[in-house]
Motif scaffolding. Sequence first.
Motif, PDB file in Angstrom:
ATOM      1  N   ILE A  13       0.854  -1.190   0.000  1.00 17.09           N
ATOM      2  CA  ILE A  13       0.000   0.000   0.000  1.00 17.09           C
ATOM      3  C   ILE A  13       0.890   1.239   0.000  1.00 17.09           C
ATOM      4  O   ILE A  13       1.804   1.352   0.826  1.00 17.09           O
ATOM      5  CB  ILE A  13      -0.916   0.018   1.245  1.00 17.09           C
ATOM      6  N   GLU A  14       0.631   2.158  -0.910  1.00 19.61           N
ATOM      7  CA  GLU A  14       1.398   3.403  -0.946  1.00 19.61           C
ATOM      8  C   GLU A  14       1.285   4.120   0.398  1.00 19.61           C
ATOM      9  O   GLU A  14       0.208   4.165   1.005  1.00 19.61           O
ATOM     10  CB  GLU A  14       0.869   4.323  -2.048  1.00 19.61           C
ATOM     11  N   ALA A  15       2.385   4.707   0.865  1.00 21.56           N
ATOM     12  CA  ALA A  15       2.394   5.397   2.154  1.00 21.56           C
ATOM     13  C   ALA A  15       1.328   6.485   2.214  1.00 21.56           C
ATOM     14  O   ALA A  15       0.702   6.707   3.254  1.00 21.56           O
ATOM     15  CB  ALA A  15       3.773   5.993   2.414  1.00 21.56           C
ATOM     16  N   GLU A  16       1.092   7.155   1.080  1.00 24.34           N
ATOM     17  CA  GLU A  16       0.093   8.230   1.032  1.00 24.34           C
ATOM     18  C   GLU A  16      -1.325   7.707   1.211  1.00 24.34           C
ATOM     19  O   GLU A  16      -2.236   8.475   1.526  1.00 24.34           O
ATOM     20  CB  GLU A  16       0.194   8.985  -0.299  1.00 24.34           C
ATOM     21  N   ARG A  17      -1.514   6.405   1.019  1.00 24.72           N
ATOM     22  CA  ARG A  17      -2.850   5.807   1.128  1.00 24.72           C
ATOM     23  C   ARG A  17      -3.006   4.950   2.381  1.00 24.72           C
ATOM     24  O   ARG A  17      -4.100   4.461   2.659  1.00 24.72           O
ATOM     25  CB  ARG A  17      -3.129   4.952  -0.114  1.00 24.72           C
ATOM     26  N   LEU A  18      -1.933   4.776   3.120  1.00 26.79           N
ATOM     27  CA  LEU A  18      -1.954   3.953   4.329  1.00 26.79           C
ATOM     28  C   LEU A  18      -2.257   4.829   5.538  1.00 26.79           C
ATOM     29  O   LEU A  18      -1.574   5.835   5.763  1.00 26.79           O
ATOM     30  CB  LEU A  18      -0.602   3.261   4.505  1.00 26.79           C
ATOM     31  N   PRO A  19      -3.296   4.492   6.331  1.00 19.59           N
ATOM     32  CA  PRO A  19      -3.608   5.301   7.514  1.00 19.59           C
ATOM     33  C   PRO A  19      -2.391   5.480   8.414  1.00 19.59           C
ATOM     34  O   PRO A  19      -1.596   4.548   8.602  1.00 19.59           O
ATOM     35  CB  PRO A  19      -4.700   4.479   8.210  1.00 19.59           C
ATOM     36  N   ASN A  20      -2.247   6.675   8.977  1.00 18.44           N
ATOM     37  CA  ASN A  20      -1.040   6.974   9.750  1.00 18.44           C
ATOM     38  C   ASN A  20      -1.029   6.316  11.129  1.00 18.44           C
ATOM     39  O   ASN A  20      -0.084   6.513  11.894  1.00 18.44           O
ATOM     40  CB  ASN A  20      -0.813   8.483   9.858  1.00 18.44           C
ATOM     41  N   LYS A  21      -2.052   5.534  11.458  1.00 19.89           N
ATOM     42  CA  LYS A  21      -1.977   4.712  12.671  1.00 19.89           C
ATOM     43  C   LYS A  21      -0.909   3.637  12.509  1.00 19.89           C
ATOM     44  O   LYS A  21      -0.416   3.075  13.486  1.00 19.89           O
ATOM     45  CB  LYS A  21      -3.332   4.067  12.978  1.00 19.89           C
ATOM     46  N   TYR A  22      -0.564   3.350  11.240  1.00 15.81           N
ATOM     47  CA  TYR A  22       0.510   2.407  10.940  1.00 15.81           C
ATOM     48  C   TYR A  22       1.793   3.192  10.672  1.00 15.81           C
ATOM     49  O   TYR A  22       1.777   4.180   9.923  1.00 15.81           O
ATOM     50  CB  TYR A  22       0.160   1.556   9.719  1.00 15.81           C
ATOM     51  N   GLU A  23       2.884   2.767  11.254  1.00 16.02           N
ATOM     52  CA  GLU A  23       4.158   3.450  11.056  1.00 16.02           C
ATOM     53  C   GLU A  23       4.506   3.487   9.569  1.00 16.02           C
ATOM     54  O   GLU A  23       4.464   2.466   8.881  1.00 16.02           O
ATOM     55  CB  GLU A  23       5.264   2.730  11.831  1.00 16.02           C
ATOM     56  N   GLY A  24       4.810   4.660   9.078  1.00 12.48           N
ATOM     57  CA  GLY A  24       5.121   4.828   7.658  1.00 12.48           C
ATOM     58  C   GLY A  24       3.934   5.304   6.852  1.00 12.48           C
ATOM     59  O   GLY A  24       4.087   5.789   5.728  1.00 12.48           O
ATOM     60  N   GLY A  25       2.727   5.182   7.419  1.00 12.76           N
ATOM     61  CA  GLY A  25       1.532   5.659   6.731  1.00 12.76           C
ATOM     62  C   GLY A  25       1.387   7.162   6.861  1.00 12.76           C
ATOM     63  O   GLY A  25       1.697   7.738   7.910  1.00 12.76           O
ATOM     64  N   ARG A  26       0.909   7.819   5.809  1.00 16.22           N
ATOM     65  CA  ARG A  26       0.795   9.282   5.808  1.00 16.22           C
ATOM     66  C   ARG A  26      -0.648   9.773   5.732  1.00 16.22           C
ATOM     67  O   ARG A  26      -0.897  10.970   5.856  1.00 16.22           O
ATOM     68  CB  ARG A  26       1.583   9.858   4.629  1.00 16.22           C
ATOM     69  N   ASP A  27      -1.574   8.872   5.515  1.00 17.95           N
ATOM     70  CA  ASP A  27      -2.975   9.273   5.388  1.00 17.95           C
ATOM     71  C   ASP A  27      -3.566   9.490   6.782  1.00 17.95           C
ATOM     72  O   ASP A  27      -3.663   8.554   7.580  1.00 17.95           O
ATOM     73  CB  ASP A  27      -3.753   8.188   4.638  1.00 17.95           C
ATOM     74  N   GLN A  28      -3.975  10.723   7.059  1.00 19.06           N
ATOM     75  CA  GLN A  28      -4.524  11.059   8.374  1.00 19.06           C
ATOM     76  C   GLN A  28      -6.000  10.659   8.434  1.00 19.06           C
ATOM     77  O   GLN A  28      -6.892  11.483   8.629  1.00 19.06           O
ATOM     78  CB  GLN A  28      -4.345  12.553   8.648  1.00 19.06           C
ATOM     79  N   PHE A  29      -6.216   9.384   8.286  1.00 16.11           N
ATOM     80  CA  PHE A  29      -7.577   8.840   8.242  1.00 16.11           C
ATOM     81  C   PHE A  29      -7.956   8.250   9.593  1.00 16.11           C
ATOM     82  O   PHE A  29      -7.180   7.515  10.206  1.00 16.11           O
ATOM     83  CB  PHE A  29      -7.670   7.752   7.169  1.00 16.11           C
ATOM     84  N   THR A  30      -9.148   8.587  10.040  1.00 16.93           N
ATOM     85  CA  THR A  30      -9.719   7.978  11.239  1.00 16.93           C
ATOM     86  C   THR A  30     -11.114   7.487  10.885  1.00 16.93           C
ATOM     87  O   THR A  30     -11.949   8.268  10.406  1.00 16.93           O
ATOM     88  CB  THR A  30      -9.806   8.984  12.400  1.00 16.93           C
ATOM     89  N   TYR A  31     -11.357   6.224  11.101  1.00 15.91           N
ATOM     90  CA  TYR A  31     -12.665   5.668  10.759  1.00 15.91           C
ATOM     91  C   TYR A  31     -13.756   6.263  11.640  1.00 15.91           C
ATOM     92  O   TYR A  31     -13.582   6.426  12.847  1.00 15.91           O
ATOM     93  CB  TYR A  31     -12.665   4.149  10.920  1.00 15.91           C
ATOM     94  N   GLN A  32     -14.878   6.589  11.013  1.00 14.34           N
ATOM     95  CA  GLN A  32     -16.039   7.074  11.751  1.00 14.34           C
ATOM     96  C   GLN A  32     -17.300   6.552  11.083  1.00 14.34           C
ATOM     97  O   GLN A  32     -17.464   6.671   9.865  1.00 14.34           O
ATOM     98  CB  GLN A  32     -16.074   8.610  11.776  1.00 14.34           C
ATOM     99  N   TYR A  33     -18.181   5.978  11.879  1.00 19.33           N
ATOM    100  CA  TYR A  33     -19.452   5.506  11.331  1.00 19.33           C
ATOM    101  C   TYR A  33     -20.469   6.635  11.359  1.00 19.33           C
ATOM    102  O   TYR A  33     -20.719   7.238  12.408  1.00 19.33           O
ATOM    103  CB  TYR A  33     -19.991   4.312  12.118  1.00 19.33           C
ATOM    104  N   ILE A  34     -21.046   6.931  10.214  1.00 14.09           N
ATOM    105  CA  ILE A  34     -22.110   7.934  10.105  1.00 14.09           C
ATOM    106  C   ILE A  34     -23.430   7.186   9.979  1.00 14.09           C
ATOM    107  O   ILE A  34     -23.616   6.408   9.037  1.00 14.09           O
ATOM    108  CB  ILE A  34     -21.887   8.844   8.887  1.00 14.09           C
TER     109      ILE A  34
END
Length: 432
Positions: free
Chosen positions: A311-332
């Motif tokens: 997975i490209e670092a730009e697409r990997l959630p930053n909860k994983y070391e090396g990941g740059r995507d500042q994504f946090t899951y949220q259920y709407i």
Amino acid sequence: MAKDIQTPPGTGHVGTMTPDQKELLKEMWSQIFSIADSGAVNIPSDVLAATETASAGSETASVKSKTATKKGWFGTSKAAPPAAAAGEDTPSARVNLAEIGLSVEQLRPALWNNILGDHPDSLLLRFLRARKWNVNNGMTMILKAFKWRLEDDIEEVKSKSEDELDAKYRGFRLQMELGKSFVHGTDKEGRPIVYINVRLHKPADQDAKALEKFTIYVMEVGRLMIQPPVETACLVFDMTGFGLANMDYNFVKFLVQCFEAYYPESLGILIIHKAPLVFWGVWKIIEPWLDPVVASKIRFTRGDKELTDIIEAERLPNKYEGGRDQFTYQYIPVQAGENDRMKDTETKERLLDEWKAHMWKFEALTREWIECKKVEGARAEDVIENERNALAKELRVAYFKLDPYIRARNLYHRSEHPVLQADGTSVWTYKN
């Protein structure tokens, strides 16, 4: 007896078939048309024992086709004569669909509800590849998958809202509220990524059926995110914090069965990430259950940085070391009025008729395609193929116009940056 045929790399898909693969696809379509006219099909004898006790002609009311007639799925047009089955590794017998618990009226919606917005050939090719191009075995597999979809009412997870499903299956919505599993982004191969946080699973928190329905929900939603020419998904089983209290053998068996029997050729890679020592005893139990093809797609990763190989670092959630995507899951949650279009029966019927009109044309062209080399003066095969491919694109457009009138909206329609678009495309937003 013919041997199983392996799929050479880069072949076996829409647009990449070898001449031999194309002929086997024609044979499978021909057998489908034979079912339409006669209600019978060639089934390998070794599977008859497992199906002969099924209730003859049993039907699921919610999936009966309003347009089906006694003359078959495809109306009154004459079917192409069925071609001889390829790769007959097992003896076959001519049996009525009722003997395996199916009917002509059930088969047609089972086929087209499964195709969705895909090229119709794509579905058949999945089952042919899974059965190494043995047409009889591919037909057996697809019919058993259809029967499962009907008996388990797979359409339910598409037509009902998450709240409605939760009211029927205890703990369904809890899966999303916890973030136990969700889809986010694509890997380097363009495959949608399904993250499963195993530590959040406790078998007693939900009914077993709720977990099965949620799994199917993720499968069906994930299918919408797979964009041609990609045909598979990437699964990341995050084992961080896993303990034996999280283990659910029945669920694992169900998931394996889904990938092997009901959604064949849909798994691209399955990553087991950061498996703790306690997992390896569990793995010794699970590994023998796996089909060799599924097992070959499993990869173990020990550290977060290994994920960036896939997975490209730009697409990997930053909860994983090396990941740059500042994504946090949220259920709407379900929004008021989001499914109002499903109540507009007049528009739904109009769009359904438009979709069916394209479907009938595709069926007619397919019959012509099957016979073109056998009929003197017939149109050239490549001309028909170009028309079929163009019509498949029109079918996709027609399907996604119909989609909001027959499918409840889901999390990926209502998020801040909706992933699923009205035209059937998927748009991912990454925060870097």
